[in-house]
Design a protein around this motif. Structure first.
Motif, short mmCIF file in Angstrom:
data_model
loop_
_atom_site.label_atom_id
_atom_site.label_comp_id
_atom_site.label_asym_id
_atom_site.label_seq_id
_atom_site.Cartn_x
_atom_site.Cartn_y
_atom_site.Cartn_z
N LYS A 185 -2.01 1.51 1.02
CA LYS A 185 -2.26 2.52 2.05
C LYS A 185 -1.14 3.54 2.08
O LYS A 185 -1.39 4.74 2.23
CB LYS A 185 -2.45 1.84 3.41
CG LYS A 185 -3.75 1.08 3.51
CD LYS A 185 -3.88 0.37 4.83
CE LYS A 185 -5.16 -0.46 4.84
NZ LYS A 185 -5.29 -1.28 6.03
N ASP A 234 -1.58 5.72 -1.00
CA ASP A 234 -2.69 6.65 -0.81
C ASP A 234 -2.28 7.80 0.10
O ASP A 234 -2.59 8.96 -0.19
CB ASP A 234 -3.90 5.89 -0.24
CG ASP A 234 -5.14 6.74 -0.21
OD1 ASP A 234 -5.41 7.46 -1.19
OD2 ASP A 234 -5.87 6.69 0.82
N ALA A 267 -10.06 -6.15 -3.64
CA ALA A 267 -10.15 -5.86 -2.21
C ALA A 267 -8.82 -6.11 -1.52
O ALA A 267 -8.42 -5.34 -0.63
CB ALA A 267 -11.24 -6.71 -1.58
N SER A 268 -8.12 -7.16 -1.93
CA SER A 268 -6.83 -7.43 -1.29
C SER A 268 -5.80 -6.36 -1.64
O SER A 268 -4.97 -6.00 -0.80
CB SER A 268 -6.31 -8.82 -1.67
OG SER A 268 -5.94 -8.85 -3.03
N LEU A 306 -6.55 -3.17 -2.37
CA LEU A 306 -6.94 -1.95 -1.67
C LEU A 306 -6.65 -2.01 -0.18
O LEU A 306 -6.47 -0.99 0.47
CB LEU A 306 -8.42 -1.65 -1.92
CG LEU A 306 -8.78 -1.23 -3.34
CD1 LEU A 306 -10.28 -1.05 -3.47
CD2 LEU A 306 -8.06 0.04 -3.73
N ASN A 307 -6.62 -3.21 0.39
CA ASN A 307 -6.34 -3.36 1.82
C ASN A 307 -4.87 -3.61 2.13
O ASN A 307 -4.51 -3.76 3.29
CB ASN A 307 -7.18 -4.50 2.41
CG ASN A 307 -8.64 -4.13 2.50
OD1 ASN A 307 -8.97 -2.98 2.72
ND2 ASN A 307 -9.51 -5.11 2.33
N SER A 308 -4.03 -3.62 1.11
CA SER A 308 -2.61 -3.89 1.33
C SER A 308 -1.93 -2.67 1.95
O SER A 308 -2.35 -1.53 1.78
CB SER A 308 -1.93 -4.27 0.02
OG SER A 308 -1.86 -3.15 -0.83
N ASP A 309 -0.84 -2.94 2.66
CA ASP A 309 -0.06 -1.86 3.26
C ASP A 309 0.56 -0.97 2.21
O ASP A 309 0.66 0.25 2.38
CB ASP A 309 1.03 -2.44 4.17
CG ASP A 309 0.47 -3.09 5.41
OD1 ASP A 309 -0.65 -2.71 5.83
OD2 ASP A 309 1.14 -3.99 5.96
#
Length: 137
Positions: free
Chosen positions: A109, A112, A100-101, A103-106
């Motif tokens: 993003k 992606d 989760a950490s 996938l939520n990192s800048d």
């Protein structure tokens, strides 16, 4: 002449094998141990680690309480299953938190977004290289 033997009846077989008392077992201990082993092996999956681990923990606690109360054997097996289940849950939660950490990192993003706008394989490869540079720095 001898008389012919008659086949044994149900009453004869019951007398030949007297009742030794109630058969005591602790199926929860066995279930806890099996589920605990599976939880430790499959900790990297949500179902394997969390679900099987929680079931092993619950069954192990119930089985250990029954064994401590003298209502069932295999108390140690219950405790081992509960401990393995807890380890599976902990390891799975750690893996989920790390995922989760990430996938939520800048950096992810940005990666992606880059991949979504890339039209060719070389552009996607460039996105991957940039992501690796961002992660390693």
């Amino acid at each position: 002449m001898s008389s012919p033997e008659q086949p044994p009846t149900r009453a004869d077989s019951m007398r030949a094998h007297p009742d030794t008392g109630a058969h005591r077992n602790n199926g929860l201990a066995v279930a806890a141990l099996i589920l605990g082993i599976l939880a430790v092996i499959l900790f990297w999956t949500v179902i394997g680690g969390v679900v099987l681990g929680l079931l092993a923990l619950i069954f192990g606690i119930i089985g250990a309480r029954r064994a401590r109360g003298g209502r069932a054997p295999h108390g140690t097996m219950s405790v081992v299953g509960a401990v393995l289940g807890a380890l599976g849950v902990i390891a799975s939660v750690v893996i989920i938190a790390i995922g989760a950490s990430i996938l939520n990192s800048d950096e992810f993003k940005d990666f992606d977004d880059c991949v979504r706008h890339a039209d060719t394989k070389s552009e996607r490869d460039a996105c991957t290289e940039e992501f690796n540079r961002d992660i390693n720095n």
